[in-house]
Motif scaffolding. Structure first.
Motif, PDB file in Angstrom:
ATOM      1  N   VAL A 151       0.837  -1.205   0.000  1.00 41.60           N
ATOM      2  CA  VAL A 151       0.000   0.000   0.000  1.00 41.60           C
ATOM      3  C   VAL A 151       0.867   1.249   0.000  1.00 41.60           C
ATOM      4  CG1 VAL A 151      -1.680   1.315   1.346  1.00 41.60           C
ATOM      5  CG2 VAL A 151      -1.949  -1.158   1.113  1.00 41.60           C
ATOM      6  N   LEU A 152       1.943   1.225   0.803  1.00 44.34           N
ATOM      7  CA  LEU A 152       2.830   2.378   0.882  1.00 44.34           C
ATOM      8  C   LEU A 152       3.505   2.653  -0.461  1.00 44.34           C
ATOM      9  CD1 LEU A 152       4.178   4.502   2.700  1.00 44.34           C
ATOM     10  CD2 LEU A 152       5.949   2.822   3.233  1.00 44.34           C
ATOM     11  N   ILE A 153       4.014   1.593  -1.098  1.00 44.45           N
ATOM     12  CA  ILE A 153       4.672   1.770  -2.400  1.00 44.45           C
ATOM     13  C   ILE A 153       3.682   2.273  -3.443  1.00 44.45           C
ATOM     14  CG2 ILE A 153       5.835   0.541  -4.281  1.00 44.45           C
ATOM     15  CD1 ILE A 153       7.090  -1.268  -2.217  1.00 44.45           C
ATOM     16  N   SER A 154       2.459   1.746  -3.412  1.00 41.77           N
ATOM     17  CA  SER A 154       1.440   2.180  -4.366  1.00 41.77           C
ATOM     18  C   SER A 154       1.127   3.666  -4.227  1.00 41.77           C
ATOM     19  CB  SER A 154       0.153   1.358  -4.176  1.00 41.77           C
ATOM     20  OG  SER A 154       0.384  -0.006  -4.394  1.00 41.77           O
ATOM     21  N   LEU A 155       1.168   4.167  -2.997  1.00 41.62           N
ATOM     22  CA  LEU A 155       0.897   5.585  -2.769  1.00 41.62           C
ATOM     23  C   LEU A 155       2.091   6.462  -3.118  1.00 41.62           C
ATOM     24  CD1 LEU A 155      -1.020   5.357   0.644  1.00 41.62           C
ATOM     25  CD2 LEU A 155      -1.994   5.725  -1.638  1.00 41.62           C
ATOM     26  N   VAL A 156       3.281   5.941  -2.925  1.00 39.51           N
ATOM     27  CA  VAL A 156       4.491   6.743  -3.149  1.00 39.51           C
ATOM     28  C   VAL A 156       4.830   6.830  -4.637  1.00 39.51           C
ATOM     29  CG1 VAL A 156       6.996   6.787  -2.768  1.00 39.51           C
ATOM     30  CG2 VAL A 156       5.449   6.360  -0.854  1.00 39.51           C
ATOM     31  N   LEU A 157       4.539   5.752  -5.413  1.00 36.89           N
ATOM     32  CA  LEU A 157       4.930   5.728  -6.823  1.00 36.89           C
ATOM     33  C   LEU A 157       4.398   6.914  -7.636  1.00 36.89           C
ATOM     34  CD1 LEU A 157       4.854   1.985  -7.986  1.00 36.89           C
ATOM     35  CD2 LEU A 157       6.773   3.567  -8.032  1.00 36.89           C
ATOM     36  N   PRO A 158       3.089   7.244  -7.562  1.00 39.79           N
ATOM     37  CA  PRO A 158       2.606   8.406  -8.354  1.00 39.79           C
ATOM     38  C   PRO A 158       3.326   9.702  -7.985  1.00 39.79           C
ATOM     39  CG  PRO A 158       0.752   7.089  -7.585  1.00 39.79           C
ATOM     40  CD  PRO A 158       1.967   6.565  -6.883  1.00 39.79           C
ATOM     41  N   ILE A 159       3.584   9.880  -6.697  1.00 35.36           N
ATOM     42  CA  ILE A 159       4.289  11.103  -6.263  1.00 35.36           C
ATOM     43  C   ILE A 159       5.709  11.114  -6.817  1.00 35.36           C
ATOM     44  CG2 ILE A 159       5.089  12.380  -4.251  1.00 35.36           C
ATOM     45  CD1 ILE A 159       2.787  11.108  -2.674  1.00 35.36           C
ATOM     46  N   LEU A 160       6.371   9.957  -6.783  1.00 38.32           N
ATOM     47  CA  LEU A 160       7.745   9.848  -7.283  1.00 38.32           C
ATOM     48  C   LEU A 160       7.789  10.106  -8.785  1.00 38.32           C
ATOM     49  CD1 LEU A 160      10.707   9.072  -6.720  1.00 38.32           C
ATOM     50  CD2 LEU A 160      10.063   6.696  -7.156  1.00 38.32           C
ATOM     51  N   PHE A 161       6.846   9.517  -9.524  1.00 32.06           N
ATOM     52  CA  PHE A 161       6.836   9.712 -10.967  1.00 32.06           C
ATOM     53  C   PHE A 161       6.524  11.166 -11.325  1.00 32.06           C
ATOM     54  CE2 PHE A 161       7.824   5.635 -11.180  1.00 32.06           C
ATOM     55  CZ  PHE A 161       7.120   4.728 -11.964  1.00 32.06           C
ATOM     56  N   GLN A 162       5.663  11.810 -10.539  1.00 30.17           N
ATOM     57  CA  GLN A 162       5.330  13.210 -10.800  1.00 30.17           C
ATOM     58  C   GLN A 162       6.546  14.096 -10.620  1.00 30.17           C
ATOM     59  OE1 GLN A 162       2.458  14.321 -11.997  1.00 30.17           O
ATOM     60  NE2 GLN A 162       3.395  16.357 -12.146  1.00 30.17           N
ATOM     61  N   SER A 163       7.347  13.793  -9.589  1.00 28.97           N
ATOM     62  CA  SER A 163       8.562  14.583  -9.358  1.00 28.97           C
ATOM     63  C   SER A 163       9.557  14.391 -10.498  1.00 28.97           C
ATOM     64  CB  SER A 163       9.192  14.190  -8.016  1.00 28.97           C
ATOM     65  OG  SER A 163       9.640  12.845  -8.046  1.00 28.97           O
ATOM     66  N   ILE A 164       9.611  13.160 -11.056  1.00 33.09           N
ATOM     67  CA  ILE A 164      10.497  12.903 -12.191  1.00 33.09           C
ATOM     68  C   ILE A 164      10.021  13.688 -13.407  1.00 33.09           C
ATOM     69  CG2 ILE A 164      11.288  11.119 -13.788  1.00 33.09           C
ATOM     70  CD1 ILE A 164      11.191   9.148 -11.463  1.00 33.09           C
ATOM     71  N   ASN A 165       8.710  13.706 -13.599  1.00 34.15           N
ATOM     72  CA  ASN A 165       8.139  14.463 -14.729  1.00 34.15           C
ATOM     73  C   ASN A 165       8.488  15.945 -14.635  1.00 34.15           C
ATOM     74  OD1 ASN A 165       7.010  12.267 -15.937  1.00 34.15           O
ATOM     75  ND2 ASN A 165       4.986  12.522 -14.995  1.00 34.15           N
ATOM     76  N   ASN A 166       8.326  16.475 -13.424  1.00 34.63           N
ATOM     77  CA  ASN A 166       8.612  17.897 -13.223  1.00 34.63           C
ATOM     78  C   ASN A 166      10.072  18.210 -13.485  1.00 34.63           C
ATOM     79  OD1 ASN A 166       5.941  18.285 -12.551  1.00 34.63           O
ATOM     80  ND2 ASN A 166       6.313  18.094 -10.333  1.00 34.63           N
ATOM     81  N   GLU A 167      10.929  17.282 -13.054  1.00 38.02           N
ATOM     82  CA  GLU A 167      12.368  17.507 -13.231  1.00 38.02           C
ATOM     83  C   GLU A 167      12.744  17.461 -14.710  1.00 38.02           C
ATOM     84  OE1 GLU A 167      16.608  15.440 -11.896  1.00 38.02           O
ATOM     85  OE2 GLU A 167      14.721  14.809 -10.980  1.00 38.02           O
ATOM     86  N   GLU A 168      12.182  16.453 -15.420  1.00 37.77           N
ATOM     87  CA  GLU A 168      12.526  16.315 -16.827  1.00 37.77           C
ATOM     88  C   GLU A 168      11.892  17.416 -17.687  1.00 37.77           C
ATOM     89  OE1 GLU A 168      11.495  12.408 -18.004  1.00 37.77           O
ATOM     90  OE2 GLU A 168      13.334  11.539 -17.200  1.00 37.77           O
ATOM     91  N   SER A 169      10.691  17.900 -17.284  1.00 40.29           N
ATOM     92  CA  SER A 169      10.007  18.922 -18.085  1.00 40.29           C
ATOM     93  C   SER A 169      10.777  20.232 -18.101  1.00 40.29           C
ATOM     94  CB  SER A 169       8.597  19.140 -17.536  1.00 40.29           C
ATOM     95  OG  SER A 169       8.663  19.639 -16.211  1.00 40.29           O
TER      96      SER A 169
END
Length: 423
Positions: free
Chosen positions: A16-34
């Motif tokens: 459950v913890l990983i499932s909740l953290v993954l979207p936040i982690l991917f969003q931060s990667i998107n922001n960094e790459e954008s």
């Protein structure tokens, strides 16, 4: 069980913890790459606007920008040219910037780039893989819990109950692949112990009745012996003939008492040999594999040379388990009474019989003791200080006879040997 339930809860919580953290982690990667592709656009743009004419820039050192197009302001572009300029190329994204020379608009620069965003579809795939992995892990843990740990927890109290003599509680048989046969074996053991308990109580009752009967039977000749002995001591008989007659009576009654004692000993030892022996056949290799597996490592730990000579695999008559018991008893005696140097197992064939000879180095017993080593409750002088009840070899001989075989002992120069004869 509670600890294992906690483990399942931990695995579920981690998922459950990983499932909740993954979207936040991917969003931060998107922001960094954008933000990275914008840096490259600005760098190329500053290099272009320093001049007044458009020159195709070298993009080999750029990661995101793939091409740059220019639409001049001076010319009047056709609709076709405008569509081509603003149309997306190969699925790439683009950004358009105006190009000024002072206040004069020269045209528009189009920067085609690849933005490596983690799309929702990719995130969904990752979440799906993670979900399948979590389901698999929890399913395995639940299977272990319900199919292995739970039945074992149910059985864990049974040995304790058996040790207390509680043989009445039956365990429901199961077709479980792990514990089905084990449960069946426990129930057989329980029934066997219950049977032996009933049998022991019956034997104890019979022994008490026998002792009472023999005690009563012995009392009569014993009183006669006491009477004749007192008469002889008080010189009641005045002739030698009467004294001889009295002595004969004493001898006769003594023999009568001796027969009662012999019957008592026979009855006491018969139940010792009440061992079930299967009238069957087994291969010699199966017996020796079992012996080697059980005693090879034990000999290594005791630093005893355990030698098993070559043999031809034969089908012999007897009970495999009882044959193993006989050889095991002899080997245990070798550990106990030998000098700890060598144990050797040899094989011979004679008169359609398979002979197994077990030799161990060490001291030998005297001739008088040797004549009694197969007697019940007999212990030689070398057994002092060692545990035992003098029944091992007596039981071995009885088992071999029940298997239509024989056992012989021999005092050799450097130790003792026992030869087992199987038909």
């Amino acid at each position: 069980m509670k600890k294992f339930d906690k483990l399942i809860a931990v695995v579920l919580s981690v998922y459950v913890l990983i499932s909740l953290v993954l979207p936040i982690l991917f969003q931060s990667i998107n922001n960094e790459e954008s933000s990275e592709y914008k840096v490259e656009i600005n760098r190329i743009y500053l290099g272009l606007v320093k001049g007044s004419t458009f020159t195709e820039p070298n993009l080999s050192s750029y990661e995101y920008i793939k091409s740059v197009a220019f639409l001049p302001e001076i010319s009047r572009p056709s609709n076709e040219e405008l569509d081509k300029f603003y149309k997306s190329s190969n699925g790439m994204e683009y950004e358009i910037k105006p190009w000024y020379d002072g206040d004069n608009l020269l045209g528009y620069l189009r920067f085609n780039y690849i933005n490596r965003k983690v799309h929702n579809s990719f995130l969904l795939k990752v979440e799906l893989v993670l979900f399948m992995f979590a389901v698999s892990m929890i399913s395995i843990l639940l299977y272990i819990r319900n199919s292995i740990l739970k039945p074992f927890n149910t059985l864990s109290e049974m040995p304790y109950e058996l040790s207390k003599g509680n043989f009445k509680e039956d365990i429901k048989e199961s077709k479980d692949r792990y514990f089905g046969k084990f449960i069946w074996g426990i129930n057989i053991l329980r029934e066997s112990l219950d049977h032996h308990k009933v049998k022991e109580l019956r034997l104890q009752k019979e022994k008490k009745l026998l002792l009472i009967s023999i005690s009563h039977d012995i009392q009569t000749p014993l009183n006669t012996i006491k009477l004749y002995a007192k008469a002889i001591a008080e010189e009641v008989y005045d002739t030698n003939e009467k004294k001889i007659l009295a002595a004969k009576q004493i001898q006769e009654k003594s023999l009568e008492i001796e027969s009662f004692v012999r019957e008592l000993i026979k009855t006491s030892t018969e139940d010792v040999l009440d061992i079930e022996v299967v009238d069957g056949e087994f291969y010699l290799k199966d017996l020796m594999d079992k012996i080697v597996l059980t005693y090879k490592e034990k000999c290594n730990l005791k630093m005893i040379d355990f030698i098993v000579e070559d043999y031809n695999n034969k089908l012999v008559k007897g009970d495999l388990d009882r044959a193993f018991e006989v050889i095991g008893n002899i080997l245990e005696n070798a550990f106990k009474y030998g000098d700890g140097k060598e144990i050797k197992v040899s094989f011979y064939e004679e008169d359609y019989c398979q002979l197994i000879k077990i030799f161990n180095t060490g001291g030998i017993v005297s001739q008088n003791e040797f004549n009694h080593i197969f007697d019940s409750f007999y212990r030689a002088s070398n057994s002092e200080g060692k545990q035992g009840n003098g029944l091992g070899l007596y039981i071995c001989k009885g088992i071999m006879k029940k298997m239509d075989g024989e056992i012989f002992a021999e005092c050799e120069k450097e130790g003792m040997s026992f030869t087992l004869v199987f038909r």
